[in-house]
Scaffold this active site. Sequence first.
Site, PDB file in Angstrom:
ATOM      1  N   ILE A  97     -77.449   4.483 -27.140  1.00 42.01           N
ATOM      2  CA  ILE A  97     -77.300   4.565 -28.585  1.00 42.01           C
ATOM      3  C   ILE A  97     -78.657   4.526 -29.270  1.00 42.01           C
ATOM      4  CG2 ILE A  97     -76.987   2.063 -28.863  1.00 42.01           C
ATOM      5  CD1 ILE A  97     -75.573   5.007 -30.986  1.00 42.01           C
ATOM      6  N   GLY A 315     -69.533   4.354 -24.897  1.00 39.59           N
ATOM      7  CA  GLY A 315     -69.390   3.451 -26.038  1.00 39.59           C
ATOM      8  C   GLY A 315     -70.719   3.311 -26.757  1.00 39.59           C
ATOM      9  N   GLU A 316     -70.955   2.133 -27.303  1.00 35.76           N
ATOM     10  CA  GLU A 316     -72.196   1.792 -28.021  1.00 35.76           C
ATOM     11  C   GLU A 316     -72.333   2.518 -29.351  1.00 35.76           C
ATOM     12  OE1 GLU A 316     -75.619   2.530 -25.599  1.00 35.76           O
ATOM     13  OE2 GLU A 316     -74.954   1.244 -23.962  1.00 35.76           O
ATOM     14  N   GLY A 317     -71.485   3.516 -29.624  1.00 28.87           N
ATOM     15  CA  GLY A 317     -71.647   4.347 -30.806  1.00 28.87           C
ATOM     16  C   GLY A 317     -72.258   5.697 -30.485  1.00 28.87           C
TER      17      GLY A 317
END
Length: 355
Positions: A97, A315-317
């Site tokens: 991210i 994930g993480e954005g």
Amino acid sequence: MLLEKTIAEVGTLYPEPMAEAQKRLDSLIKPPGSLGRLEELAVQLAGITGNPRPVVGDRVIIIMAGDHGVVAEGVSVAPQEITHQQIPAFLTGVAGIGVLGRLAGARLVVVDVGVAVPVDYPGVLNRKVRPGAGNIARGPAMTREEAVRSVEVGIEVVQGEIDRGATLIGLGDMGIGNTTPSSAIAAVLGGYAPEEVTGRGTLVNDQVLRQKINVVARALEVNRPDPADALDVLAKVGGLEIGGLAGVILGAAARRVPVVIDGFITTAAAMVAVALQPRVKEFMIASHLSGEQGHRLMLEHLGLVPMLYLNMRLGEGTGAALAMHLVEAACRVINQMASFSEAGIADLDEDKILK
């Protein structure tokens, strides 16, 4: 109470700017509708912001971090310590991210809402509700009061960022084991069987996957969350970072700022937010279809169509960061493309084209 106030403040899309935006798009030097989802997104942004010529300014990705007692059940091959160990990599820009957020021109806001140990890294917002959620296979994740507080943390953080000028919000998460509570939330709120919405998460083999499915089923049996009560679901089988992300969605929608959701975890948070206030769905943009099993069902339940299909599941954005480019593209189309009259080009007669 902040949560009740925020829920009440969420409105609906403005129809007049949407109609103006659609009229503008139909006048541009292209066949009507030929830019597909970009045009739909531009109209949605007009409805959210009230501006028929929407623009993207300051963009922020809010990453909520929290731990989960359910890792004690062997649902993840990654140790819990990775939750807090990964946080510096976000802030120094070397995690996924960090790289993709920088490419998107987005600021990262990392929030400790429920990491199991003290987090004293510079730049982390300390909003810890409690040090990690409980083991949902043996009892509730948290109390109802803690669930409310986790959601309110998200509201406070996002509205603080909006006050500082944020015009586009992305969601990110960090929490080893958090696909298990997310699966439980999806099962309860979506009416799915545990095996339908429970996937492999991080590096999970077949044996661990079977264990995860059994743990999700046990969590539902032990806690008996009420599908008609989103806070009950969050408190009994959810997670602190999931609650925080639900609050980010609610807080942004109440201020009429679009929210780009990421993958499996943030979509579980979106299910909680929509269960609390159905109108927030109109303010959300689905970035991508995760490689995590069950994500497609969650998006279908919400009525959201992802823009990207990249088989990502970090994930993480990271998916939200990539989708921010498409949000900006939609704005540039409606603002920078010329109309037929502006370009001095004969307008297309759609009836003749169709014939």
